[in-house]
Design an enzyme around this catalytic site. Structure first.
Site, mmCIF file in Angstrom:
data_model
loop_
_atom_site.group_PDB
_atom_site.id
_atom_site.type_symbol
_atom_site.label_atom_id
_atom_site.label_comp_id
_atom_site.label_asym_id
_atom_site.label_seq_id
_atom_site.Cartn_x
_atom_site.Cartn_y
_atom_site.Cartn_z
ATOM 1 N N GLY A 84 53.262 -2.976 10.756
ATOM 2 C CA GLY A 84 53.172 -1.989 9.685
ATOM 3 C C GLY A 84 52.303 -0.821 10.107
ATOM 4 O O GLY A 84 52.167 -0.539 11.300
ATOM 5 N N CYS A 125 58.792 2.705 14.121
ATOM 6 C CA CYS A 125 57.424 2.903 14.612
ATOM 7 C C CYS A 125 57.412 3.481 16.025
ATOM 8 O O CYS A 125 56.494 4.181 16.406
ATOM 9 C CB CYS A 125 56.652 1.595 14.571
ATOM 10 S SG CYS A 125 57.585 0.229 15.246
ATOM 11 N N LYS A 157 55.524 -12.795 4.388
ATOM 12 C CA LYS A 157 55.688 -11.905 3.236
ATOM 13 C C LYS A 157 56.505 -10.689 3.639
ATOM 14 O O LYS A 157 56.072 -9.871 4.443
ATOM 15 C CB LYS A 157 54.347 -11.424 2.679
ATOM 16 C CG LYS A 157 54.546 -10.703 1.346
ATOM 17 C CD LYS A 157 53.417 -9.777 0.966
ATOM 18 C CE LYS A 157 53.475 -8.431 1.634
ATOM 19 N NZ LYS A 157 54.475 -7.495 1.085
ATOM 20 N N GLU A 188 51.897 10.008 12.125
ATOM 21 C CA GLU A 188 53.203 9.366 12.068
ATOM 22 C C GLU A 188 53.881 9.757 10.753
ATOM 23 O O GLU A 188 53.369 9.476 9.676
ATOM 24 C CB GLU A 188 53.030 7.846 12.134
ATOM 25 C CG GLU A 188 54.346 7.119 12.201
ATOM 26 C CD GLU A 188 54.168 5.618 12.376
ATOM 27 O OE1 GLU A 188 53.326 5.036 11.687
ATOM 28 O OE2 GLU A 188 54.891 5.039 13.204
ATOM 29 N N GLU A 239 51.305 -4.909 15.314
ATOM 30 C CA GLU A 239 52.275 -3.942 15.836
ATOM 31 C C GLU A 239 52.257 -2.803 14.842
ATOM 32 O O GLU A 239 52.768 -2.928 13.731
ATOM 33 C CB GLU A 239 53.647 -4.617 15.965
ATOM 34 C CG GLU A 239 54.534 -3.930 16.979
ATOM 35 C CD GLU A 239 55.336 -2.816 16.354
ATOM 36 O OE1 GLU A 239 54.804 -1.684 16.291
ATOM 37 O OE2 GLU A 239 56.453 -3.063 15.934
#
Lengths: 504, 268
Positions: free
Chosen positions: A261, A317, A209, A414, A283
């Site tokens: 994500g 990321c 997806k 983040e 991850e």
């Protein structure tokens, strides 16, 4: 549907916000003529179905949503918001294809992957344009980084498909079954490649997806699977939002879940599949320290800092979002850095001179704005170069905060945007303490001319990737993944095969 | 008349009573400390403090220490055989535990040669990948084979440089608590291994949700326990390690390891 591109590099007036200091250290003395990438060779369909069982099919779900160009806010296409029935079809197709794919002679599996890699190269410019239009990243990044790395990833794992028994001594590696994979919007095709290539090489079939805001390159990839004559059901792609993703990972016939994500969603997936016996790799987020010692070559370090946090608008990321600079060189380094920021060109992502493209979505822009406001409120000092934002689309100027304390949200959370938090340190031990003072552990950067110090620091960084005197480098042969709350499992290299195999 | 031993928890290199003051009698006779949430937290803190030192030892030194643990265990063979119920089966279990320690002692300085890589990246960079310990590991010892079952999970974790908080088999904790005496005389630094006895139902949840535990080994857990542990583990993205096989293998060491990749440019 016609694809319109109204953006130009001639950026017109948006009032600057109060509270922020605008630098004019080195005003650009010359203008760049527009250099837009041509888009006439790209055909985006007005609406897409789902890629299930080797062909584009009409969905069960009646719901569709638009995917827009974040630089213009104009609609590019409509995609399906796949529902439970659609996901079930996709998983069933993958499950049906599994036996014959797993039993196919490994060298033929390899050949399919080589084919896909070649097709990605052949259609590279088209993919780069689609990636840039759908996601907002500068064309020079999608053209020079995303697409070549995606093709290289398939090429690398193609070679593993018929050599698995050499990768794991004393073991007979076996595939797991259907892999359910959910990927983010920051590197849509590259993340697809990171997920699909090792899964297929190991003999699994997949249901993938793509992210809600960037489904289009995956739709082109579906065409490539058909062009490659990949057996039906080996790759299935369902579009949708978070709900669709959770249906994919929690489907009972999915044996392996791979997610890239946010840490928040990663935790919810780990919770959701608890007790199911599914294999999992995550991850997730990061808050990397980029550490500059007083003996570092400053000009190189400045380039590395810029690449570390402003590459892909900071939607990375492993971005070097915390700059740790040794106190004695903080002043000259910041001066150089600010000067460099004023030369970054923000604007039309399709322009070949653009350094900073559009923020991927309105939601992400609002998240960045919220965190930047928190930084100002908590007492940090914001610097932004003089930079005019286009009137339409989602934009955020390259920004840096000084006077940042470790407790501020901008130093802990983040941001996933072009926002750097600058902190200082005096001793190597203090740098280690501060760098590791985060629940994340994805990456770290070290800048110093002293070899022994590089190795000493690299040893102490609790992070899965350490870049010394460089930053944000990626390669299919190089394992990537996090420590702590940045996730587990590795992607890339021989280590990237392991999550997709049973070792008996 | 015997001089009897009071069994204690092993935390930070010391033999301590449970702070809760509670005890239980799994065999109906001997009082065993019934560890509490606070005992676990003390153990995790001790482990975290000991982590950099243990991970920072040379691989050779860790191997020597694990080998010494095998020596100490073998030297007390008779005592352990008796604790394990005497007979051939008990003897076999003791032998297995000793063998496991010797086998993993020899792996400390070979693991990175077998699982590490130098990666041929497409550019002027030197790039390599090495295994590093994941940190504080919680181990739930299996109820069957209360000595060998624990050592089979403990040895690979320690081998790679991790530090451990182990929960002894609830129904037969004496072998694990006595193993602490072996470890205490093997030059394993204080805090590297901590052993808590008590009731799993009470303690598992606290271990699984502790924010400073990096991984949890559920070899000794029922499916229902595993599900609950996996749910709590998500709170800080703990690695949940599920190994049912009794074999020894470097892949089992790797399960407790992180892979770190380091890049550096090549140039003049």
């Amino acid at each position: 549907m016609a694809i319109t591109k109204k953006q130009s590099t001639d950026l017109s007036g948006v009032p600057t916000k109060s509270k922020i200091s605008r630098g004019g250290l080195a005003k650009q003395v010359f203008e760049y003529a527009p250099a837009p990438e041509s888009i006439d060779h790209v055909k985006i369909q007005p609406r897409y179905g789902l890629f299930i069982g080797g062909r584009m099919v009409e969905p069960h779900s009646k719901k569709r949503f638009p995917t827009i160009n974040p630089a213009t806010e104009s609609k590019l296409a409509e995609v399906v918001d796949a529902d439970e029935v659609d996901v079930d079809h996709a998983v069933k197709a993958a499950d049906k294809a599994f036996d014959s794919w797993a039993r196919l002679s490994p060298s033929r599996r390899a050949r399919y992957l080589f084919r896909i890699s070649r097709l990605l190269q052949e259609r590279s410019r088209e993919l780069a344009v689609v990636e840039t239009m759908d996601g907002g990243k500068p064309i020079k990044e999608s053209r020079d980084v995303d697409i070549p790395l995606s093709a290289a990833h398939f090429f690398y794992y193609a070679g593993w498909a018929d050599k698995l028994e050499w990768a794991f001594p004393n073991r007979k590696p076996r595939p797991l079954g259907v892999a359910g994979q959910v990927i983010p919007w920051n590197f849509p095709l590259l993340m697809l490649a990171w997920k699909i290539a090792p899964a297929l090489a190991a003999g699994n079939t997949v249901v993938l997806k793509p992210a809600e805001t960037t489904p289009l390159s995956a739709m082109v990839f579906a065409e490539i699977c058909m062009q490659a004559e990949l057996p039906p059901g080996v790759v299935n792609i369902v579009t949708g939002a978070g709900k669709t993703g959770s249906l994919v990972v929690s489907h009972p016939d999915v044996k392996k879940v791979a997610f890239t994500g946010s840490t928040e969603v990663g935790k919810s997936i780990q919770r959701a599949i608890a007790g199911s016996g599914k294999r999992l790799t995550l991850e997730l987020g990061g808050k990397a320290a980029n550490i500059v010692f007083d003996d570092a070559p400053l000009d190189q370090a400045v380039e590395g800092i810029v690449n570390g946090i402003y590459f892909n608008q900071g939607h990375v990321c492993c971005a070097g979002s915390r700059l740790l600079v040794q106190e004695s060189i903080a002043e000259p380094l910041l001066e150089k850095l600010k000067r460099r920021l004023s030369t970054l060109r923000l604007g039309d992502p399709l322009d070949k001179n653009t350094d900073i493209g559009a923020i991927n979505s309105r939601a992400q822009l609002e998240k960045i704005q919220g965190l930047v406001e928190s930084g100002i409120e908590e007492g940090a000092e914001l610097y932004q170069p003089e930079c005019v934002l286009p009137a339409r689309g989602f934009w955020f100027p390259p920004s840096l905060f000084t006077n940042v304390s470790q407790s501020y949200r901008i130093a802990r959370e983040e941001i996933f945007g072009p926002v750097l938090s600058v902190l200082t340190f005096r001793t190597p031990n203090e740098a280690v303490e501060k760098a590791n003072n985060t629940p994340y552990g994805l990456s770290a950067g070290v800048w110093t001319d002293k070899g022994s110090r590089i190795l000493w620091m690299a040893e102490r960084m609790r992070a899965g990737v350490v870049w010394a005197n460089t930053f944000n480098r990626f390669d299919p042969s190089s394992p990537f993944g996090g420590y702590k709350e940045s996730g587990f499992g590795r992607e890339g290299g021989v280590h990237g095969l392991l999550p997709y195999l049973e070792l008996n | 008349m015997d001089v009897r031993k009071t069994y204690k928890l092993f935390v930070n290199g010391e033999f301590v009573r449970s702070e809760s003051g509670r005890a239980y009698r799994p065999d109906g006779k001997v009082n065993v400390p019934r560890g509490s949430r606070k005992d676990l937290r003390d153990a995790v803190r001790a482990a975290r403090t000991a982590f950099p030192g243990w991970a920072g030892r040379t691989a050779m030194n860790r191997g020597q220490i694990l080998y010494r643990a095998a020596e100490m265990l073998d030297g007390r063979a008779a005592q352990f055989v008796e604790l394990l119920g005497s007979g051939a089966r008990a003897r076999r279990e003791l032998d297995q535990a000793v063998e496991t320690l010797v086998w993993y002692a020899g792996w400390t300085d070979k693991l990175s040669q077998v699982t590490g890589t130098v990666n041929p990246v497409a550019g002027p960079y030197f790039n390599f990948t090495i295994p590093e310990p994941t940190g504080v590991v919680a181990i739930i010892a299996p109820e069957e084979a209360p000595l060998a079952g624990l050592v089979r999970r403990l040895a690979p974790a320690l081998c790679g440089g991790n530090v451990v908080v182990a929960l002894a088999a609830e129904s037969a904790p004496l072998a694990a608590l006595t193993l602490a005496e072996v470890l205490a005389t093997s030059d394993i630094p204080a805090g590297v291994v901590n052993i808590i006895s008590g009731q799993r139902k009470e303690l598992l949840g606290w271990l699984a949700s502790h924010m400073d535990v990096n991984a949890i080994d559920v070899a000794g857990c029922t499916p229902d326990e595993v599900k609950a542990i996996e749910e709590s583990a998500a709170g800080n993205v703990k690695r949940v390690i599920k190994v049912t096989s009794k074999e020894q293998s470097p892949y089992l060491i790797a399960a407790f390891m992180e892979m770190k990749t380091i890049w550096h440019p090549i140039g003049v």
